[in-house]
Design a protein around this motif. Structure first.
Motif, PDB file in Angstrom:
ATOM      1  N   MET A  65      27.518 -45.046  -5.154  1.00 58.91           N
ATOM      2  CA  MET A  65      26.850 -44.775  -3.903  1.00 58.91           C
ATOM      3  C   MET A  65      25.389 -45.231  -3.943  1.00 58.91           C
ATOM      4  N   TRP A  66      24.785 -45.228  -5.137  1.00 59.87           N
ATOM      5  CA  TRP A  66      23.391 -45.646  -5.232  1.00 59.87           C
ATOM      6  C   TRP A  66      23.203 -47.077  -4.754  1.00 59.87           C
ATOM      7  N   ALA A  67      24.193 -47.931  -4.976  1.00 54.32           N
ATOM      8  CA  ALA A  67      24.086 -49.335  -4.570  1.00 54.32           C
ATOM      9  C   ALA A  67      24.043 -49.466  -3.046  1.00 54.32           C
ATOM     10  N   VAL A  68      24.776 -48.616  -2.357  1.00 48.88           N
ATOM     11  CA  VAL A  68      24.759 -48.622  -0.888  1.00 48.88           C
ATOM     12  C   VAL A  68      23.364 -48.240  -0.396  1.00 48.88           C
ATOM     13  N   TYR A  69      22.797 -47.191  -0.995  1.00 50.26           N
ATOM     14  CA  TYR A  69      21.445 -46.780  -0.619  1.00 50.26           C
ATOM     15  C   TYR A  69      20.429 -47.878  -0.947  1.00 50.26           C
ATOM     16  N   ALA A  70      20.597 -48.538  -2.082  1.00 50.92           N
ATOM     17  CA  ALA A  70      19.680 -49.613  -2.476  1.00 50.92           C
ATOM     18  C   ALA A  70      19.767 -50.784  -1.491  1.00 50.92           C
ATOM     19  N   LEU A  71      20.983 -51.115  -1.063  1.00 47.87           N
ATOM     20  CA  LEU A  71      21.161 -52.186  -0.081  1.00 47.87           C
ATOM     21  C   LEU A  71      20.533 -51.795   1.257  1.00 47.87           C
ATOM     22  N   ALA A  72      20.723 -50.551   1.672  1.00 48.33           N
ATOM     23  CA  ALA A  72      20.091 -50.074   2.906  1.00 48.33           C
ATOM     24  C   ALA A  72      18.576 -50.155   2.790  1.00 48.33           C
ATOM     25  N   ALA A  73      18.036 -49.809   1.632  1.00 47.81           N
ATOM     26  CA  ALA A  73      16.592 -49.899   1.415  1.00 47.81           C
ATOM     27  C   ALA A  73      16.119 -51.342   1.556  1.00 47.81           C
ATOM     28  N   ALA A  74      16.884 -52.276   1.022  1.00 53.83           N
ATOM     29  CA  ALA A  74      16.512 -53.696   1.110  1.00 53.83           C
ATOM     30  C   ALA A  74      16.520 -54.175   2.565  1.00 53.83           C
ATOM     31  N   VAL A  75      17.530 -53.759   3.327  1.00 56.52           N
ATOM     32  CA  VAL A  75      17.612 -54.158   4.744  1.00 56.52           C
ATOM     33  C   VAL A  75      16.418 -53.588   5.509  1.00 56.52           C
ATOM     34  N   PHE A  76      16.118 -52.308   5.294  1.00 54.46           N
ATOM     35  CA  PHE A  76      14.989 -51.697   5.992  1.00 54.46           C
ATOM     36  C   PHE A  76      13.656 -52.263   5.518  1.00 54.46           C
ATOM     37  N   ALA A  77      13.547 -52.624   4.230  1.00 53.64           N
ATOM     38  CA  ALA A  77      12.325 -53.252   3.727  1.00 53.64           C
ATOM     39  C   ALA A  77      12.114 -54.604   4.398  1.00 53.64           C
ATOM     40  N   ALA A  78      13.188 -55.348   4.587  1.00 45.64           N
ATOM     41  CA  ALA A  78      13.085 -56.633   5.283  1.00 45.64           C
ATOM     42  C   ALA A  78      12.635 -56.417   6.730  1.00 45.64           C
ATOM     43  N   ALA A  79      13.247 -55.456   7.393  1.00 46.41           N
ATOM     44  CA  ALA A  79      12.860 -55.153   8.779  1.00 46.41           C
ATOM     45  C   ALA A  79      11.400 -54.701   8.831  1.00 46.41           C
ATOM     46  N   THR A  80      10.984 -53.908   7.855  1.00 42.87           N
ATOM     47  CA  THR A  80       9.603 -53.438   7.790  1.00 42.87           C
ATOM     48  C   THR A  80       8.635 -54.611   7.766  1.00 42.87           C
ATOM     49  N   SER A  81       8.916 -55.587   6.942  1.00 38.92           N
ATOM     50  CA  SER A  81       8.023 -56.731   6.804  1.00 38.92           C
ATOM     51  C   SER A  81       7.918 -57.527   8.098  1.00 38.92           C
ATOM     52  N   ILE A  82       9.035 -57.790   8.730  1.00 39.49           N
ATOM     53  CA  ILE A  82       9.031 -58.578   9.965  1.00 39.49           C
ATOM     54  C   ILE A  82       8.364 -57.800  11.089  1.00 39.49           C
ATOM     55  N   LEU A  83       8.724 -56.524  11.244  1.00 40.58           N
ATOM     56  CA  LEU A  83       8.111 -55.696  12.287  1.00 40.58           C
ATOM     57  C   LEU A  83       6.608 -55.550  12.057  1.00 40.58           C
ATOM     58  N   ALA A  84       6.197 -55.391  10.798  1.00 33.49           N
ATOM     59  CA  ALA A  84       4.775 -55.262  10.482  1.00 33.49           C
ATOM     60  C   ALA A  84       4.030 -56.554  10.792  1.00 33.49           C
ATOM     61  N   LYS A  85       4.598 -57.688  10.425  1.00 37.90           N
ATOM     62  CA  LYS A  85       3.951 -58.973  10.676  1.00 37.90           C
ATOM     63  C   LYS A  85       3.690 -59.134  12.178  1.00 37.90           C
ATOM     64  N   ILE A  86       4.671 -58.794  12.994  1.00 32.56           N
ATOM     65  CA  ILE A  86       4.510 -58.882  14.445  1.00 32.56           C
ATOM     66  C   ILE A  86       3.485 -57.857  14.927  1.00 32.56           C
ATOM     67  N   GLY A  87       3.563 -56.640  14.405  1.00 31.84           N
ATOM     68  CA  GLY A  87       2.679 -55.567  14.833  1.00 31.84           C
ATOM     69  C   GLY A  87       1.236 -55.743  14.413  1.00 31.84           C
ATOM     70  N   LEU A  88       0.986 -56.511  13.362  1.00 32.37           N
ATOM     71  CA  LEU A  88      -0.376 -56.684  12.863  1.00 32.37           C
ATOM     72  C   LEU A  88      -1.188 -57.718  13.643  1.00 32.37           C
ATOM     73  N   VAL A  89      -0.553 -58.392  14.599  1.00 25.50           N
ATOM     74  CA  VAL A  89      -1.286 -59.384  15.393  1.00 25.50           C
ATOM     75  C   VAL A  89      -2.396 -58.667  16.166  1.00 25.50           C
ATOM     76  N   GLY A  90      -3.635 -59.009  15.845  1.00 29.52           N
ATOM     77  CA  GLY A  90      -4.780 -58.417  16.519  1.00 29.52           C
ATOM     78  C   GLY A  90      -5.119 -57.002  16.084  1.00 29.52           C
ATOM     79  N   VAL A  91      -4.509 -56.527  14.990  1.00 30.01           N
ATOM     80  CA  VAL A  91      -4.752 -55.174  14.498  1.00 30.01           C
ATOM     81  C   VAL A  91      -5.258 -55.276  13.055  1.00 30.01           C
TER      82      VAL A  91
END
Length: 138
Positions: A1-27
């Motif tokens: 089960m830890w691998a499923v959680y680790a994969l979910a963490a990787a997906v959310f980490a990827a989303a975090t980076s993209i969302l942050a890059k967009i959100g940091l424009v002018g901030v």
């Protein structure tokens, strides 16, 4: 089960980076980190309170407190540096360099946690390091 959680963490980490890059424009990147941290704070405490995990606070040892608080400081520093780098550079290059933490974590796990290094782990770590270097080159 830890691998499923680790994969979910990787997906959310990827989303975090993209969302942050967009959100940091002018901030300012430090302000962006502060906003992100408040959201994480409310989410984490909401889950801890909602599941009753907060009742375990009195049982936390002094040693655990030191390491958990130190981990929090390291997380804050990591986020501040990451957001600043992300604001300045392309996400497709910043994120892989940030993920060099995988190799650093492996080395620290061998050195400080006594985890064993087998051939598969060594080769995988070297490949991750090589990929990071190739991506980081101009």
């Amino acid at each position: 089960m830890w691998a499923v959680y680790a994969l979910a963490a990787a997906v959310f980490a990827a989303a975090t980076s993209i969302l942050a890059k967009i959100g940091l424009v002018g901030v300012n990147s430090n302000l962006g980190t502060a906003i992100r941290t408040v959201v994480v704070l409310f989410m984490a405490w909401g889950i801890a309170l909602g599941t009753g995990a907060h009742r375990g606070i009195p049982q936390i040892s002094a040693r655990a407190w030191v390491f958990l608080l130190s981990s929090g400081v390291a997380t804050g520093a990591s986020w501040l540096f990451f957001f600043h780098a992300l604001q300045m550079g392309p996400a497709s290059r910043v994120v892989p360099i940030d993920k060099a933490s995988v190799v650093i974590t492996m080395l620290m796990a061998f050195a400080f946690l006594g985890e064993t290094m087998d051939a598969k782990t060594l080769i995988g770590g070297l490949l991750i390091a090589a990929g990071t270097i190739i991506i980081a080159l101009p």
